[in-house]
Design a protein around this motif. Structure first.
Motif, PDB file in Angstrom:
ATOM      1  N   ASN A  56      -0.759   2.795   6.167  1.00  0.00           N
ATOM      2  CA  ASN A  56      -0.302   3.326   4.833  1.00  0.00           C
ATOM      3  C   ASN A  56       0.327   2.006   4.043  1.00  0.00           C
ATOM      4  OD1 ASN A  56      -1.638   5.852   4.613  1.00  0.00           O
ATOM      5  ND2 ASN A  56       0.111   6.506   5.725  1.00  0.00           N
ATOM      6  N   GLY A  57      -0.093   1.435   3.068  1.00  0.00           N
ATOM      7  CA  GLY A  57       0.531   0.289   2.654  1.00  0.00           C
ATOM      8  C   GLY A  57       1.603   0.618   1.752  1.00  0.00           C
ATOM      9  N   TYR A  58       2.407  -0.382   1.424  1.00  0.00           N
ATOM     10  CA  TYR A  58       3.687  -0.193   0.396  1.00  0.00           C
ATOM     11  C   TYR A  58       3.337   0.332  -0.938  1.00  0.00           C
ATOM     12  CZ  TYR A  58       5.952  -2.926   4.122  1.00  0.00           C
ATOM     13  OH  TYR A  58       6.462  -3.489   5.197  1.00  0.00           O
ATOM     14  N   THR A  59       2.134  -0.196  -1.383  1.00  0.00           N
ATOM     15  CA  THR A  59       1.758   0.305  -2.778  1.00  0.00           C
ATOM     16  C   THR A  59       0.824   1.637  -2.854  1.00  0.00           C
ATOM     17  OG1 THR A  59      -0.201  -1.266  -2.778  1.00  0.00           O
ATOM     18  CG2 THR A  59       1.959  -2.040  -3.675  1.00  0.00           C
ATOM     19  N   GLY A  60       0.533   2.214  -1.512  1.00  0.00           N
ATOM     20  CA  GLY A  60      -0.181   3.512  -1.401  1.00  0.00           C
ATOM     21  C   GLY A  60      -1.530   3.190  -0.958  1.00  0.00           C
ATOM     22  N   GLU A  61      -1.951   2.174  -0.638  1.00  0.00           N
ATOM     23  CA  GLU A  61      -3.444   1.822  -0.226  1.00  0.00           C
ATOM     24  C   GLU A  61      -3.231   2.354   1.275  1.00  0.00           C
ATOM     25  OE1 GLU A  61      -1.504  -1.870   0.669  1.00  0.00           O
ATOM     26  OE2 GLU A  61      -1.536  -0.789  -1.096  1.00  0.00           O
ATOM     27  N   LYS A  99       0.926  -3.635   6.643  1.00  0.00           N
ATOM     28  CA  LYS A  99       1.147  -2.327   6.187  1.00  0.00           C
ATOM     29  C   LYS A  99       2.303  -1.562   6.507  1.00  0.00           C
ATOM     30  CE  LYS A  99      -3.268  -2.112   4.303  1.00  0.00           C
ATOM     31  NZ  LYS A  99      -3.381  -3.272   3.490  1.00  0.00           N
ATOM     32  N   GLU A 100       2.835  -0.634   5.647  1.00  0.00           N
ATOM     33  CA  GLU A 100       4.329  -0.332   6.260  1.00  0.00           C
ATOM     34  C   GLU A 100       4.192   0.848   7.319  1.00  0.00           C
ATOM     35  OE1 GLU A 100       7.725   2.341   3.638  1.00  0.00           O
ATOM     36  OE2 GLU A 100       5.541   2.101   2.992  1.00  0.00           O
TER      37      GLU A 100
END
Length: 167
Positions: A85-90, A72-73
């Motif tokens: 929070n992940g790179y794609t919004g998850e 995750k970012e």
């Protein structure tokens, strides 16, 4: 040369009542011993299962946290919750309750039956002071002993610059 039917008796081989009672008593004693042994083995198997469940939950928790830290970012934390929070919004969250830990993601909810004593969030630098890490220290209780789990997430320079700009 007549044979009398009454005088000739045919005997059928069988157990006497005493032999049957003795056999039933021996069977009852053996069954009682087997029941006691079965109860002891069942109790030990349940103890082993609960210990194995705790080890399994600890392994799953450390695997999940490590995976979320590295995949995750961004990581944000509050008193009893950590969000990734992940790179794609998850988004994945960990809720630390008294008797268990909940991991909520978009696909499923996972429960770890681990007793949480305290959580410490800190920012630390590497020995060379080249890198900055967010440190998560979880103090959990396992088999009536306290255990510290430590996790580190690297903070990249762009995140540090964003924090400075926002202050």
């Amino acid at each position: 040369m007549f044979k009398s039917i009454r005088s000739q008796s045919k005997s059928i081989p069988a157990f006497s009542i005493i032999e049957a009672v003795v056999g039933m008593a021996i069977t009852a004693i053996i069954m009682g011993i087997l029941f006691v042994i079965f109860s002891i083995v069942t109790g030990r198997m349940l103890d082993f299962k609960s210990q194995n469940q705790l080890v399994n939950d600890l392994n799953r928790l450390t695997y999940s946290l490590n995976k979320d830290i590295f995949e995750k970012e961004k990581m944000t934390a509050s008193e009893n919750e950590i969000y990734f929070n992940g790179y794609t919004g998850e988004r994945v969250s960990y809720q630390f309750l008294d008797d268990y830990i909940l991991r909520n993601s978009e696909t499923f909810v996972d429960t770890f039956r681990i007793k949480m004593n305290k959580i410490i969030l800190d920012t630390v630098k590497s020995k060379t002071e080249q890198f900055v890490f967010q440190k998560i220290k979880l103090n959990v209780e396992a088999n009536e002993k306290e255990l510290d789990l430590r996790f580190y997430k690297r903070v990249y320079p762009n995140e540090l610059l964003q924090r400075i700009k926002s202050e």
